[in-house]
Each structure stands twice: as structure tokens, then as C-alpha cells.
Design a protein around this motif. Structure first.
Motif, short mmCIF file in Angstrom:
data_model
loop_
_atom_site.label_atom_id
_atom_site.label_comp_id
_atom_site.label_asym_id
_atom_site.label_seq_id
_atom_site.Cartn_x
_atom_site.Cartn_y
_atom_site.Cartn_z
N UNK A 212 -23.00 62.06 -28.89
CA UNK A 212 -23.15 60.61 -28.83
C UNK A 212 -24.63 60.25 -28.96
N UNK A 213 -24.91 59.24 -29.78
CA UNK A 213 -26.29 58.80 -30.01
C UNK A 213 -26.94 59.45 -31.21
N UNK A 214 -26.19 60.29 -31.94
CA UNK A 214 -26.75 60.95 -33.12
C UNK A 214 -25.93 60.57 -34.35
N UNK A 215 -26.44 60.97 -35.50
CA UNK A 215 -25.69 60.84 -36.75
C UNK A 215 -25.32 62.24 -37.20
N UNK A 216 -24.11 62.34 -37.73
CA UNK A 216 -23.68 63.65 -38.21
C UNK A 216 -23.36 63.57 -39.70
N UNK A 217 -23.63 64.65 -40.44
CA UNK A 217 -23.29 64.63 -41.87
C UNK A 217 -21.77 64.73 -42.05
N UNK A 218 -21.29 64.08 -43.08
CA UNK A 218 -19.86 64.11 -43.38
C UNK A 218 -19.69 64.83 -44.71
N UNK A 219 -18.87 65.86 -44.70
CA UNK A 219 -18.58 66.59 -45.93
C UNK A 219 -17.14 66.28 -46.31
N UNK B 47 -13.93 54.39 -57.50
CA UNK B 47 -15.16 53.63 -57.24
C UNK B 47 -15.48 53.51 -55.75
N UNK B 48 -14.61 54.05 -54.91
CA UNK B 48 -14.81 53.95 -53.45
C UNK B 48 -16.08 54.69 -53.04
N UNK B 49 -16.90 54.02 -52.23
CA UNK B 49 -18.12 54.62 -51.72
C UNK B 49 -17.79 55.37 -50.42
N UNK B 50 -17.96 56.66 -50.42
CA UNK B 50 -17.64 57.47 -49.25
C UNK B 50 -18.90 57.69 -48.42
N UNK C 155 -16.48 57.56 -28.40
CA UNK C 155 -15.27 57.73 -29.19
C UNK C 155 -15.68 57.71 -30.65
N UNK C 156 -15.29 58.73 -31.37
CA UNK C 156 -15.63 58.81 -32.79
C UNK C 156 -14.45 58.25 -33.59
N UNK C 157 -14.74 57.21 -34.34
CA UNK C 157 -13.70 56.55 -35.14
C UNK C 157 -13.21 57.50 -36.24
N UNK C 158 -11.89 57.60 -36.39
CA UNK C 158 -11.34 58.42 -37.47
C UNK C 158 -11.67 57.78 -38.82
N UNK C 159 -11.87 58.62 -39.81
CA UNK C 159 -12.19 58.17 -41.16
C UNK C 159 -10.97 58.46 -42.04
#
Length: 186
Positions: free
Chosen positions: A130-137, A150-153, A163-167
Motif C-alpha cells: 500500500x502506498x506504492x505503484x506496481x508494474x502491470x504485465x 484501441x484500448x489503452x491498458x 484493497x487493490x481493485x481488480x483489473x
């Protein structure tokens, strides 16, 4: 003037005919044995007091300092030397400062790959503090492509709360057309 060792000055009835009389009182201040209070302040890295405990004792005593960290916090410096006792003086008990920091909280979430029918094709798990950014692969499942090319991921997710929101990534099956070969008769 006569000095007497008395606890109280006796009451005397007077009237209009009573003559003036001098009474000398020697006052000896006794040591104040009243309870004195002090504080144990738990201070975070921003200087904010996140918790306060009260300690008390009588003048001349040494009061034991019992550390009771706030929930979700730990000592900011595990090598910090904290007093085990503090003296109680006529001025009270000096405030004890305990520097604390939040215990890092790791949370997990999901990257769900959903087809056009709403069926989950694949799920990847992501986690971070919590409080950080994580890379998404993003790894599209085999045989699928983005439903909207054209969706920007996102490439990172900021974890703001516990709580981490599901993507959700919408995908569609890759349609492979196999052409018919026509044979000519000879």
C-alpha cells in the motif's frame, strides 16, 4: 511571641471588647506527594502523534515505561534506546517520545481476462505494498486478442488503500479462417 507546634490555629471567639493579639504561624511546606501525570507519545514519520498513553506516579518515584505500540505500527528505528523508567519530579513526568512507522501492508488483486460472453478466460494475480505503484504485465491468453485493439491498458497500478481493485481486460477469440481450395478437374 510564643512558638507552638500545632497543626491548627485554635478557634477563638471575639467580641467588641477583645484586645488585639498577635499570633505567629511558622509554615513548613511538606513535600507534595500528589500524583503527577505524563505522556508516552507515539509519533509517526510526519511528526503526527498517532497515540498517547498516560503514565502517573508520586513525586520521587521512578515510573516504569511500558511501550504499547499503536495497531498497524512498528518502531521507526528498532535500535532506538527508550527509557525503561522515568522519574517523577515536582514538575511532573517528562513526555516520552516513541518514533513509529506504519507496518507495510501487502495487498493482492487480479487481472481478469473476460471474453465477449463474460466468461473469465484467465486470471493473473498482482500484489504490492500500500502506498506504492506496481508494474502491470498484461499477458493475453493464447488464442485471444484484445476485444478493442484501441484500448489503452495500464502499465502501472497505484495502490492507494488496503484493497487493490481488480483489473478487467476484455478479449475475444482469434478467428482463423481456413480458405477452401478448389480443385479443377482436368
Amino acid at each position: 511571641s510564643e512558638k507552638k507546634n500545632i497543626e491548627l490555629i485554635p478557634e477563638k471567639k471575639i467580641n467588641i471588647n477583645t484586645k488585639n493579639e498577635e499570633v505567629v504561624v511558622d509554615y513548613i511546606k511538606k513535600k507534595d506527594n500528589f500524583e503527577k501525570n505524563g505522556s508516552i507519545n507515539y509519533v509517526d514519520l510526519t511528526g503526527k502523534i498517532v497515540k498517547t498513553d498516560t503514565i502517573s506516579g508520586k513525586i520521587g518515584d521512578n515510573v516504569k515505561v511500558i511501550i504499547s505500540l499503536p495497531d498497524g505500527y512498528e518502531l521507526a528505528n528498532k535500535d532506538e534506546q527508550l527509557p525503561s523508567t522515568v522519574p517523577v519530579t515536582e514538575d511532573g513526568i517528562q513526555t516520552v517520545i516513541v518514533n513509529v512507522k506504519k507496518i507495510p501492508v501487502t495487498v493482492s488483486g487480479h487481472i481478469n481476462y473476460i471474453d465477449e460472453d463474460g466468461k473469465v478466460i484467465k486470471t493473473d494475480i498482482v500484489s504490492g505494498v500500500v502506498g506504492t505503484s506496481i508494474p502491470v504485465k498484461i499477458v493475453i491468453p493464447d488464442g485471444y486478442e484484445l476485444a478493442n485493439k484501441d484500448e489503452q491498458l495500464p502499465t502501472t497500478i497505484k495502490i492507494d488503500n488496503e484493497q487493490l481493485q481488480d483489473l478487467t481486460i476484455k478479449v475475444k477469440k482469434i478467428v482463423v479462417q481456413i480458405g477452401r481450395a478448389s480443385c479443377r478437374e482436368r
